[in-house]
Design an enzyme around this catalytic site. Structure first.
Site, PDB file in Angstrom:
ATOM      1  N   ASP A  49      -3.641  -0.595   3.032  1.00  0.00           N
ATOM      2  CA  ASP A  49      -4.873  -0.518   2.237  1.00  0.00           C
ATOM      3  C   ASP A  49      -5.898  -1.544   2.737  1.00  0.00           C
ATOM      4  O   ASP A  49      -7.038  -1.573   2.256  1.00  0.00           O
ATOM      5  CB  ASP A  49      -4.592  -0.645   0.727  1.00  0.00           C
ATOM      6  N   ASP A  88       0.464   2.789   2.424  1.00  0.00           N
ATOM      7  CA  ASP A  88       0.315   1.895   1.270  1.00  0.00           C
ATOM      8  C   ASP A  88      -0.107   2.670   0.026  1.00  0.00           C
ATOM      9  O   ASP A  88      -1.025   3.504   0.089  1.00  0.00           O
ATOM     10  CB  ASP A  88      -0.798   0.876   1.555  1.00  0.00           C
ATOM     11  N   LYS A 118       4.607   2.213   0.824  1.00  0.00           N
ATOM     12  CA  LYS A 118       4.800   0.779   0.593  1.00  0.00           C
ATOM     13  C   LYS A 118       4.100   0.417  -0.694  1.00  0.00           C
ATOM     14  O   LYS A 118       2.995   0.919  -0.963  1.00  0.00           O
ATOM     15  CB  LYS A 118       4.238  -0.047   1.754  1.00  0.00           C
ATOM     16  N   GLU A 120       3.292  -3.082  -3.432  1.00  0.00           N
ATOM     17  CA  GLU A 120       3.334  -4.533  -3.581  1.00  0.00           C
ATOM     18  C   GLU A 120       4.022  -4.937  -4.868  1.00  0.00           C
ATOM     19  O   GLU A 120       3.918  -4.236  -5.879  1.00  0.00           O
ATOM     20  CB  GLU A 120       1.893  -5.099  -3.577  1.00  0.00           C
ATOM     21  N   GLU A 187       4.632 -11.440   3.350  1.00  0.00           N
ATOM     22  CA  GLU A 187       3.275 -11.790   3.799  1.00  0.00           C
ATOM     23  C   GLU A 187       2.922 -13.229   3.430  1.00  0.00           C
ATOM     24  O   GLU A 187       3.073 -13.647   2.274  1.00  0.00           O
ATOM     25  CB  GLU A 187       2.231 -10.825   3.202  1.00  0.00           C
TER      26      GLU A 187
HETATM   27  O1  KIV Z   1      -2.514  -3.313   3.872  1.00  0.00           O
HETATM   28  C1  KIV Z   1      -1.989  -3.807   4.879  1.00  0.00           C
HETATM   29  O2  KIV Z   1      -2.511  -3.733   5.987  1.00  0.00           O
HETATM   30  C2  KIV Z   1      -0.716  -4.502   4.710  1.00  0.00           C
HETATM   31  C3  KIV Z   1      -0.242  -5.331   5.857  1.00  0.00           C
HETATM   32  C4  KIV Z   1      -0.995  -6.593   5.875  1.00  0.00           C
HETATM   33  C5  KIV Z   1       1.224  -5.527   5.829  1.00  0.00           C
HETATM   34  O3  KIV Z   1      -0.121  -4.431   3.688  1.00  0.00           O
END
Ligand code: KIV
Length: 277
Positions: A49, A88, A118, A120, A187
């Protein structure tokens, strides 16, 4: 069946098999053109994202929508055929309930053909990670600095630089791994903490500003190519495309203003007339 064999993408179990082995090479990507260039070299492509910030000029990732993620992921899928592709889940698309997360993650996989999502968050998202993985949606976890929580964290700050903060971050990583995440992004956290988490959890850790002891590394592609003006300490620039583009545009502008472009080789002459009928 087509005479040309479909090339096979890296699978979730193949990514998991890298635990403790050869480091995973991961990059973000947002379009078909770059995907095609990087695909043979990388194990995992993430449509992050971060697209909101590095492509659309947003100040944070918070305004990014599910539709934006799907559009960019469709491009990346068209441009790639080898790497595992993960997408994401943007802010607001999964936090409300496991059912909301399932509905939106299923839409991402169905509309893009990507293999995983993915999301968070650590312990607080473990129930959701379990809900998705039990229903066939592979999930990458993401702990440490979680940019979608930027307002609560008070800025883009490295996490776990005081030992008292370690147990909560360790619990977050363990929580999502136990819930079924097949890899976990670490991260911006203290290096020894990332190394410790990598030893503790049974699935690959993918570091960004974490440790070279992680089971893999990821960078935002625009950062490592030199397309973003300011980069955090943990980025290494492997190219300076921003400067190359500026120089190319300056040369083009000079040529246009001097009527040096287009040249004869860039224009169309008339076809030679044939014999009169
Ligand atoms: O959104 C993104 O690019 C990420 C990376 C920094 C792992 O989550």
């Amino acid at each position: 069946m087509s005479a040309v064999a479909e090339s096979k993408r890296i699978t979730v179990p193949e990514i998991m098999a890298h635990k403790g082995g050869t480091p995973l090479v991961c990059l973000t990507c947002y379009d078909a053109v770059l995907a095609k260039i990087m695909d043979p070299q990388v194990d995992l492509i993430l449509i992050g994202d971060t697209v909101g910030m590095v492509v659309h000029g947003m100040k944070t990732t918070l305004p990014v929508t599910l539709e934006m993620m799907i559009l960019h992921a469709q491009g990346v899928m068209r441009g790639s055929s080898h790497a595992l592709v993960a997408v994401d889940m943007p802010f607001g698309s999964y936090e409300e309930s496991p059912a909301q997360a399932f509905r939106n993650a299923a839409r991402v996989l169905a509309e893009t053909g990507a293999q995983a999502v993915k999301l968070e968050g650590g312990v607080r998202m473990a129930e959701t990670v379990r809900f998705l993985t039990c229903r066939g949606i592979p999930v990458v976890g993401h702990v440490g600095l979680t940019p979608q929580s930027i307002q609560a964290l008070g800025g883009f700050k490295a996490q776990g630089r005081e030992e008292a903060q370690w147990p909560a971050i360790e619990e977050d990583a363990r929580g999502v791994a136990e819930a079924g995440a097949f890899a976990v992004v670490l991260e911006a956290m203290a290096e020894p903490l990332a190394a410790k988490i990598t030893r503790q959890i049974p699935v690959p850790t993918i570091g960004i500003g974490a440790s070279n002891a992680c089971d893999g590394q990821i960078l935002v592609v625009n950062d490592m190519l030199g397309l973003t003006p300011h980069v955090p300490k943990f980025v290494r620039r492997y190219a300076h495309l921003g400067e190359d583009v500026a120089a190319a545009v300056a040369s083009y502008a000079a040529d246009v203003r001097a009527r040096a472009f287009p040249g004869a080789d860039n224009t169309y002459a008339m076809k030679k007339a044939g014999p009169a009928q």
